[in-house]
Write a protein that holds these residues in place. Structure first.
Motif, PDB file in Angstrom:
ATOM      1  N   MET A  14      -4.897 -21.953   0.934  1.00 58.61           N
ATOM      2  CA  MET A  14      -4.621 -21.258   2.186  1.00 58.61           C
ATOM      3  C   MET A  14      -5.363 -19.919   2.188  1.00 58.61           C
ATOM      4  SD  MET A  14      -0.935 -20.027   3.756  1.00 58.61           S
ATOM      5  CE  MET A  14      -0.333 -21.672   3.869  1.00 58.61           C
ATOM      6  N   PRO A  15      -6.183 -19.584   3.204  1.00 63.27           N
ATOM      7  CA  PRO A  15      -6.889 -18.313   3.248  1.00 63.27           C
ATOM      8  C   PRO A  15      -5.924 -17.152   3.152  1.00 63.27           C
ATOM      9  CG  PRO A  15      -7.677 -19.810   4.936  1.00 63.27           C
ATOM     10  CD  PRO A  15      -6.460 -20.442   4.342  1.00 63.27           C
ATOM     11  N   PHE A  16      -6.401 -16.016   2.589  1.00 62.49           N
ATOM     12  CA  PHE A  16      -5.533 -14.863   2.375  1.00 62.49           C
ATOM     13  C   PHE A  16      -4.930 -14.348   3.668  1.00 62.49           C
ATOM     14  CE2 PHE A  16      -5.633 -10.108   2.449  1.00 62.49           C
ATOM     15  CZ  PHE A  16      -4.398  -9.937   1.866  1.00 62.49           C
ATOM     16  N   ALA A  17      -5.757 -14.233   4.739  1.00 64.14           N
ATOM     17  CA  ALA A  17      -5.245 -13.696   5.992  1.00 64.14           C
ATOM     18  C   ALA A  17      -4.113 -14.546   6.536  1.00 64.14           C
ATOM     19  CB  ALA A  17      -6.380 -13.599   7.016  1.00 64.14           C
ATOM     20  N   VAL A  18      -4.253 -15.876   6.434  1.00 65.46           N
ATOM     21  CA  VAL A  18      -3.197 -16.779   6.907  1.00 65.46           C
ATOM     22  C   VAL A  18      -1.954 -16.642   6.042  1.00 65.46           C
ATOM     23  CG1 VAL A  18      -2.576 -19.186   7.290  1.00 65.46           C
ATOM     24  CG2 VAL A  18      -4.881 -18.383   7.835  1.00 65.46           C
ATOM     25  N   LEU A  19      -2.158 -16.527   4.711  1.00 65.79           N
ATOM     26  CA  LEU A  19      -1.025 -16.398   3.801  1.00 65.79           C
ATOM     27  C   LEU A  19      -0.238 -15.140   4.091  1.00 65.79           C
ATOM     28  CD1 LEU A  19       0.506 -17.459   1.374  1.00 65.79           C
ATOM     29  CD2 LEU A  19      -1.138 -16.329  -0.107  1.00 65.79           C
ATOM     30  N   VAL A  20      -0.944 -14.020   4.353  1.00 66.02           N
ATOM     31  CA  VAL A  20      -0.259 -12.761   4.664  1.00 66.02           C
ATOM     32  C   VAL A  20       0.528 -12.891   5.948  1.00 66.02           C
ATOM     33  CG1 VAL A  20      -0.623 -10.375   5.352  1.00 66.02           C
ATOM     34  CG2 VAL A  20      -1.846 -11.294   3.397  1.00 66.02           C
ATOM     35  N   THR A  21      -0.071 -13.566   6.962  1.00 62.54           N
ATOM     36  CA  THR A  21       0.631 -13.747   8.230  1.00 62.54           C
ATOM     37  C   THR A  21       1.914 -14.538   8.034  1.00 62.54           C
ATOM     38  OG1 THR A  21      -1.470 -13.714   9.422  1.00 62.54           O
ATOM     39  CG2 THR A  21       0.429 -14.673  10.560  1.00 62.54           C
ATOM     40  N   VAL A  22       1.832 -15.625   7.252  1.00 65.16           N
ATOM     41  CA  VAL A  22       3.012 -16.452   6.998  1.00 65.16           C
ATOM     42  C   VAL A  22       4.070 -15.669   6.248  1.00 65.16           C
ATOM     43  CG1 VAL A  22       3.860 -18.469   5.756  1.00 65.16           C
ATOM     44  CG2 VAL A  22       1.724 -18.608   7.036  1.00 65.16           C
ATOM     45  N   PHE A  72       4.626  -3.121   4.781  1.00 66.44           N
ATOM     46  CA  PHE A  72       3.597  -2.872   3.768  1.00 66.44           C
ATOM     47  C   PHE A  72       2.394  -3.773   4.006  1.00 66.44           C
ATOM     48  CE2 PHE A  72       1.592  -4.179  -0.215  1.00 66.44           C
ATOM     49  CZ  PHE A  72       1.112  -2.957  -0.648  1.00 66.44           C
ATOM     50  N   TRP A  73       2.633  -5.069   4.286  1.00 72.32           N
ATOM     51  CA  TRP A  73       1.525  -5.989   4.504  1.00 72.32           C
ATOM     52  C   TRP A  73       0.716  -5.595   5.737  1.00 72.32           C
ATOM     53  CZ3 TRP A  73      -0.764  -8.377   1.044  1.00 72.32           C
ATOM     54  CH2 TRP A  73      -0.108  -9.039   0.008  1.00 72.32           C
ATOM     55  N   VAL A  74       1.406  -5.129   6.772  1.00 71.46           N
ATOM     56  CA  VAL A  74       0.682  -4.697   7.970  1.00 71.46           C
ATOM     57  C   VAL A  74      -0.252  -3.540   7.623  1.00 71.46           C
ATOM     58  CG1 VAL A  74       0.930  -3.576  10.214  1.00 71.46           C
ATOM     59  CG2 VAL A  74       2.404  -5.499   9.622  1.00 71.46           C
ATOM     60  N   ALA A  75       0.250  -2.579   6.858  1.00 67.54           N
ATOM     61  CA  ALA A  75      -0.566  -1.421   6.487  1.00 67.54           C
ATOM     62  C   ALA A  75      -1.740  -1.851   5.599  1.00 67.54           C
ATOM     63  CB  ALA A  75       0.292  -0.381   5.769  1.00 67.54           C
ATOM     64  N   TYR A  76      -1.461  -2.692   4.611  1.00 66.99           N
ATOM     65  CA  TYR A  76      -2.526  -3.093   3.685  1.00 66.99           C
ATOM     66  C   TYR A  76      -3.592  -3.936   4.375  1.00 66.99           C
ATOM     67  CZ  TYR A  76      -4.966  -5.139  -0.273  1.00 66.99           C
ATOM     68  OH  TYR A  76      -5.952  -5.535  -1.150  1.00 66.99           O
ATOM     69  N   SER A  86      -4.397  -4.191   7.468  1.00 65.77           N
ATOM     70  CA  SER A  86      -5.108  -3.531   8.566  1.00 65.77           C
ATOM     71  C   SER A  86      -6.112  -2.508   8.074  1.00 65.77           C
ATOM     72  CB  SER A  86      -4.106  -2.851   9.505  1.00 65.77           C
ATOM     73  OG  SER A  86      -3.471  -1.759   8.846  1.00 65.77           O
ATOM     74  N   GLY A  87      -6.092  -2.197   6.777  1.00 62.32           N
ATOM     75  CA  GLY A  87      -7.004  -1.204   6.233  1.00 62.32           C
ATOM     76  C   GLY A  87      -6.467   0.212   6.321  1.00 62.32           C
ATOM     77  N   ALA A  88      -5.227   0.362   6.785  1.00 58.80           N
ATOM     78  CA  ALA A  88      -4.606   1.698   6.846  1.00 58.80           C
ATOM     79  C   ALA A  88      -4.162   2.112   5.443  1.00 58.80           C
ATOM     80  CB  ALA A  88      -3.421   1.675   7.806  1.00 58.80           C
ATOM     81  N   ALA A 121      -3.802   0.430  -5.388  1.00 59.31           N
ATOM     82  CA  ALA A 121      -5.029   0.806  -6.095  1.00 59.31           C
ATOM     83  C   ALA A 121      -6.244   0.137  -5.457  1.00 59.31           C
ATOM     84  CB  ALA A 121      -4.915   0.430  -7.567  1.00 59.31           C
ATOM     85  N   HIS A 122      -6.129  -1.146  -5.114  1.00 55.60           N
ATOM     86  CA  HIS A 122      -7.234  -1.823  -4.423  1.00 55.60           C
ATOM     87  C   HIS A 122      -7.571  -1.100  -3.127  1.00 55.60           C
ATOM     88  CE1 HIS A 122      -8.098  -5.290  -6.859  1.00 55.60           C
ATOM     89  NE2 HIS A 122      -6.879  -5.790  -6.790  1.00 55.60           N
ATOM     90  N   ALA A 123      -6.542  -0.769  -2.346  1.00 55.65           N
ATOM     91  CA  ALA A 123      -6.756  -0.121  -1.056  1.00 55.65           C
ATOM     92  C   ALA A 123      -7.436   1.226  -1.211  1.00 55.65           C
ATOM     93  CB  ALA A 123      -5.428   0.037  -0.317  1.00 55.65           C
ATOM     94  N   GLY A 124      -7.148   1.911  -2.317  1.00 58.58           N
ATOM     95  CA  GLY A 124      -7.741   3.226  -2.560  1.00 58.58           C
ATOM     96  C   GLY A 124      -9.078   3.166  -3.269  1.00 58.58           C
ATOM     97  N   GLY A 125      -9.576   1.959  -3.548  1.00 57.91           N
ATOM     98  CA  GLY A 125     -10.867   1.827  -4.202  1.00 57.91           C
ATOM     99  C   GLY A 125     -10.835   2.022  -5.702  1.00 57.91           C
TER     100      GLY A 125
END
Length: 365
Positions: free
Chosen positions: A1-9, A50-54, A56-58, A90-94
């Motif tokens: 299952m693609p990551f974007a779909v998994l996060v949505t579910v 949290f998932w919405v923030a992560y 979306s790139g926020a 950490a991923h989000a912050g590079g």
């Protein structure tokens, strides 16, 4: 299952049962606005936010802090989830080194069943951030009979099978694409079925190829329904395997399963951080199949990995060049402008026991 779909579910599941507002015996007009407090956030809502923030790139740090406080209140069983949240922050912050250290501490840790969906999404997001992918072998063959499609050759179930819709003729081919060049030690092909035991390839050859153009013989078929082949004495790099008929026959062909036994170093390029290649005192090499322009080389290893070990590429002239050196458990080497067909980490005898989880080669875009 693609990551974007998994996060949505996952987000939908976590927010599907909102907490009902408590009944207020007094109308709002009797309560000064400054004394009205927001309803406390429950754990599913905090996870969804949290998932919405992560995704979306926020900046997810505020949502992560709220989620962490709720997880901490749950006690020890939620520690893996807290670590996964820190990994994603950490991923989000590079900070990929910190993210990898958090990921290392999650390897082999039992997953709380109630948080399994969250952790699965977290690992998928982390894989994407590191550039990891796990390819599934793809078989192709002539038209199948009655739904017995080629994919049944590699589904791991010997009760299902590919079935041709006619008898093989000279030159008929059945090809398995492993998805990438892999070091392979052995191959096994199981043909025929209980009802059609004579539906196997009698005259043919099993061949291997790196590029799908130049083929080398692995072994001549013995005229039996079960074929095993060793590509040794060590491993052989192949991406494609094929059965090729060298003569016609009366019976059709049924292939129950094609299984591949990878060489030990395959664990360093299989896209799965849970597997590892234990260094035995020699280099660890990744064959790209063809020369191509590179962008970066990332090496994910266990803690305690010796620093300073050369990271090399083999250029178009066949010369090995050092492009960087290991920085411990996490190494990111810039390789822009370099065209190469192979990458290796030049471990020596003093590196025996080091575990390499993944060598990720990112091609230039």
């Amino acid at each position: 299952m693609p990551f974007a779909v998994l996060v949505t579910v996952v987000s939908a599941a976590l927010s599907a049962s909102p907490v009902p507002a408590a009944a207020d015996p007094e109308p709002d007009r009797l309560v000064p606005k400054r004394t009205v407090r927001e309803a406390p956030v429950d754990l599913p809502s905090a996870m969804a936010r949290f998932w919405v923030a992560y995704s979306s790139g926020a900046d997810p740090r505020k949502a992560a802090a709220i989620l962490d406080a709720l997880l901490r209140a749950e006690g020890t069983p939620s520690e893996p989830v807290r670590r996964a949240v820190r990994m994603l922050v950490a991923h989000a912050g590079g900070d990929q080194r910190r993210a990898w250290c958090e990921r290392l501490d999650l390897l082999g840790v039992p997953v709380p069943p109630r948080h399994a969906a969250f952790l699965a999404a977290a690992f998928a997001a982390s894989d994407q951030a590191f550039g990891l992918s796990r390819q599934t072998p793809v078989p192709t063959a002539q038209t199948a009979y009655a739904g017995h499609v080629p994919a049944r050759m590699t589904d791991g179930d010997a009760a299902t099978f590919y079935w041709s819709d006619g008898a093989p003729q000279p030159g008929t081919q059945f090809v398995l694409d492993l998805g990438r060049v892999r070091p392979v030690q052995g191959v096994a092909v199981a043909m025929g079925t209980a009802d059609r035991p004579r539906d196997f390839l009698r005259s043919g050859v099993l061949e291997g190829s790196v590029d799908g153009v130049d083929w080398a013989t692995v072994r001549q078929l013995p005229g039996l329904p079960t074929v095993t082949a060793t590509l040794g004495p060590g491993s052989r790099d192949v991406r494609y395997l094929r059965l090729r008929a060298t003569a016609g026959q009366r019976h059709w062909l049924a292939v129950r399963e094609v299984s591949v036994r990878p060489g030990p170093t395959d664990a360093a390029g299989d896209g799965d951080p849970a597997t590892a290649y234990r260094v035995t005192g020699g280099p660890v090499e990744v064959n790209l199949g063809v020369d191509q322009p590179l962008e970066r080389i990332v090496v994910l290893a266990d803690r305690g990995t010796r620093q300073g070990v050369p990271v090399q590429v083999r250029d178009e002239a066949g010369t090995w060049r050092t492009v960087g050196r290991l920085g411990g458990e996490y190494t990111d080497v810039a390789a822009r402008g370099i065209v190469a067909g192979r990458v290796r980490v030049l471990f020596g005898p003093d590196s025996t026991g080091t575990a390499v989880r993944e060598i990720v080669v990112r091609p230039a875009r």
